[in-house]
Design an enzyme around this catalytic site. Structure first.
Site, mmCIF file in Angstrom:
data_model
loop_
_atom_site.group_PDB
_atom_site.id
_atom_site.type_symbol
_atom_site.label_atom_id
_atom_site.label_comp_id
_atom_site.label_asym_id
_atom_site.label_seq_id
_atom_site.Cartn_x
_atom_site.Cartn_y
_atom_site.Cartn_z
ATOM 1 N N SER A 94 0.856 -1.276 -0.053
ATOM 2 C CA SER A 94 0.046 0.071 0.049
ATOM 3 C C SER A 94 0.850 1.291 0.096
ATOM 4 O O SER A 94 1.642 1.647 0.931
ATOM 5 C CB SER A 94 -0.877 -0.070 1.222
ATOM 6 O OG SER A 94 -1.329 1.327 1.502
ATOM 7 N N MET A 152 -8.869 7.879 -0.069
ATOM 8 C CA MET A 152 -9.732 8.287 1.090
ATOM 9 C C MET A 152 -10.246 9.639 0.677
ATOM 10 O O MET A 152 -9.775 10.512 0.242
ATOM 11 C CB MET A 152 -8.842 8.351 2.127
ATOM 12 C CG MET A 152 -8.320 6.890 2.546
ATOM 13 S SD MET A 152 -7.414 6.985 4.084
ATOM 14 C CE MET A 152 -6.584 5.385 4.098
ATOM 15 N N MET A 175 -12.103 4.180 -0.967
ATOM 16 C CA MET A 175 -12.660 4.523 0.296
ATOM 17 C C MET A 175 -13.329 5.798 0.164
ATOM 18 O O MET A 175 -13.163 6.802 0.670
ATOM 19 C CB MET A 175 -11.792 4.564 1.273
ATOM 20 C CG MET A 175 -11.234 3.250 1.724
ATOM 21 S SD MET A 175 -9.806 3.039 2.683
ATOM 22 C CE MET A 175 -8.587 3.099 1.505
ATOM 23 N N MET A 199 -11.215 -6.201 5.207
ATOM 24 C CA MET A 199 -10.711 -5.231 6.003
ATOM 25 C C MET A 199 -10.262 -5.762 7.411
ATOM 26 O O MET A 199 -11.452 -6.212 7.912
ATOM 27 C CB MET A 199 -11.425 -3.879 5.887
ATOM 28 C CG MET A 199 -11.410 -2.991 4.734
ATOM 29 S SD MET A 199 -9.910 -2.481 3.953
ATOM 30 C CE MET A 199 -9.123 -1.665 5.162
ATOM 31 N N GLY A 211 -9.162 3.982 6.888
ATOM 32 C CA GLY A 211 -8.698 5.401 6.966
ATOM 33 C C GLY A 211 -7.286 5.672 7.549
ATOM 34 O O GLY A 211 -6.927 6.944 7.174
ATOM 35 N N ASP A 270 -6.393 -6.715 4.012
ATOM 36 C CA ASP A 270 -5.946 -5.396 3.908
ATOM 37 C C ASP A 270 -6.090 -4.738 5.298
ATOM 38 O O ASP A 270 -7.146 -4.717 6.076
ATOM 39 C CB ASP A 270 -6.773 -4.319 3.048
ATOM 40 C CG ASP A 270 -6.112 -2.860 3.090
ATOM 41 O OD1 ASP A 270 -5.072 -2.651 3.637
ATOM 42 O OD2 ASP A 270 -6.705 -2.117 2.156
HETATM 43 C C1 DX5 Z 1 -6.455 1.405 5.379
HETATM 44 C C2 DX5 Z 1 -5.985 0.949 4.123
HETATM 45 C C3 DX5 Z 1 -4.644 0.086 3.820
HETATM 46 C C4 DX5 Z 1 -3.691 0.514 4.890
HETATM 47 C C5 DX5 Z 1 -2.832 -0.620 5.231
HETATM 48 O O1 DX5 Z 1 -7.676 2.107 5.158
HETATM 49 O O2 DX5 Z 1 -7.044 0.576 3.289
HETATM 50 O O3 DX5 Z 1 -4.442 -0.395 2.796
HETATM 51 O O4 DX5 Z 1 -2.758 1.325 4.078
HETATM 52 O O5 DX5 Z 1 -1.882 -0.196 6.311
HETATM 53 P P1 DX5 Z 1 -0.919 -1.084 7.208
HETATM 54 O O6 DX5 Z 1 -0.339 -2.185 6.402
HETATM 55 O O7 DX5 Z 1 -0.161 -0.085 7.787
HETATM 56 O O8 DX5 Z 1 -2.160 -1.661 8.104
HETATM 57 ZN ZN ZN Z 2 -6.257 -0.533 1.180
#
Ligand code: DX5
Ligand code: ZN
Length: 219
Positions: free
Chosen positions: A11, A40, A71, A140, A145, A177
């Site tokens: 990511s 986001m 998102m 998720m 976020g 994720d």
């Molecule tokens: C959170 C995102 C993730 C995030 C994961 O809302 O969708 O993709 O970047 O980050 P880590 O791996 O740090 O939890």
């Molecule tokens: Zn993500």
């Protein structure tokens, strides 16, 4: 059980935004399978990242598939912009609007791969009637976020989605994720995941560690 091909989707939320093109080139060279792009809107989730122009600007830095995690709400009006920016997979949240089926129809109409994401509290069964439209399900394991949150162990839910995918007979990626690191990745893979998103666990400790961080998650 035959071994599934595990793919890693770093990511770029955890990348250095001041040199995003270079970061994308480095995670490509380090073995990324997909480039996971977190969009986001400060409305559906309490944080803002970037929009389609930024996605377009990094497109020329890699040929790896762009896995665009939207998102945002509402989502439909912006889908075409992300397709034009170079998205290969577009994932919308089941919770982002009242008409998930319509959103998935729209994504598919653009000829890109079609994904749906489920927040931690959303049951796997909520996508039972759209399985025939999907190329990817994103479970998720944090509330979306922010990067760097702790993994919520929704392993039963991952296993349920795995059974739904296998029953569908379709080639649907099962992506997880949030809070993924080498240890939680192992649990996710055992539960049936085959695509692992990771931000913090890949980008920590600098570029010289990207390849080893990716390998450690792949297991
Ligand atoms: C959170 C995102 C993730 C995030 C994961 O809302 O969708 O993709 O970047 O980050 P880590 O791996 O740090 O939890
Ligand atoms: Zn993500």
């Amino acid at each position: 059980m035959s071994a599934r091909l595990i793919r890693i989707a770093p990511s770029i939320l955890s990348a250095d935004f001041s040199k995003l093109g270079e970061e994308v080139r480095m995670i490509d060279a380090a073995g990324a399978d997909y480039i996971h792009i977190d969009v986001m809107d400060g409305h559906f989730v309490p944080n803002l990242t970037f929009g389609a122009p930024v996605v377009k600007s990094i497109r020329r830095h890699t040929d790896k598939p762009f896995d665009v995690h939207l998102m945002i709400a509402p989502v439909d009006a912006l889908v075409a912009d992300f397709v034009a920016a170079g998205a290969d997979i577009i994932t919308a949240h089941a919770e982002a609007g009242p008409h998930l089926h319509r959103t998935l129809q729209l994504i598919k109409s653009h000829g890109v791969k079609c994904g749906v994401s489920l927040n931690p509290a959303t049951p796997a069964e909520s996508i039972a009637h759209v399985m025939d439209m999907l190329d990817l399900v994103l479970v998720m394991t944090v509330n979306p976020g922010f990067g760097g949150q702790s993994f919520i162990p929704l392993l039963d839910k991952i296993a349920t989605v795995r059974r739904m995918i296998d029953a569908s007979g379709r080639a649907i990626d099962l992506e997880v994720d949030g809070g993924v690191d080498p240890k939680t990745a192992k649990d996710c893979i055992a539960a049936g995941a085959d695509v692992l998103v990771a931000g913090t666990a890949i980008f920590k400790d600098g570029p010289e560690n990207y390849a080893s961080n990716i390998s450690a998650i792949r297991g």
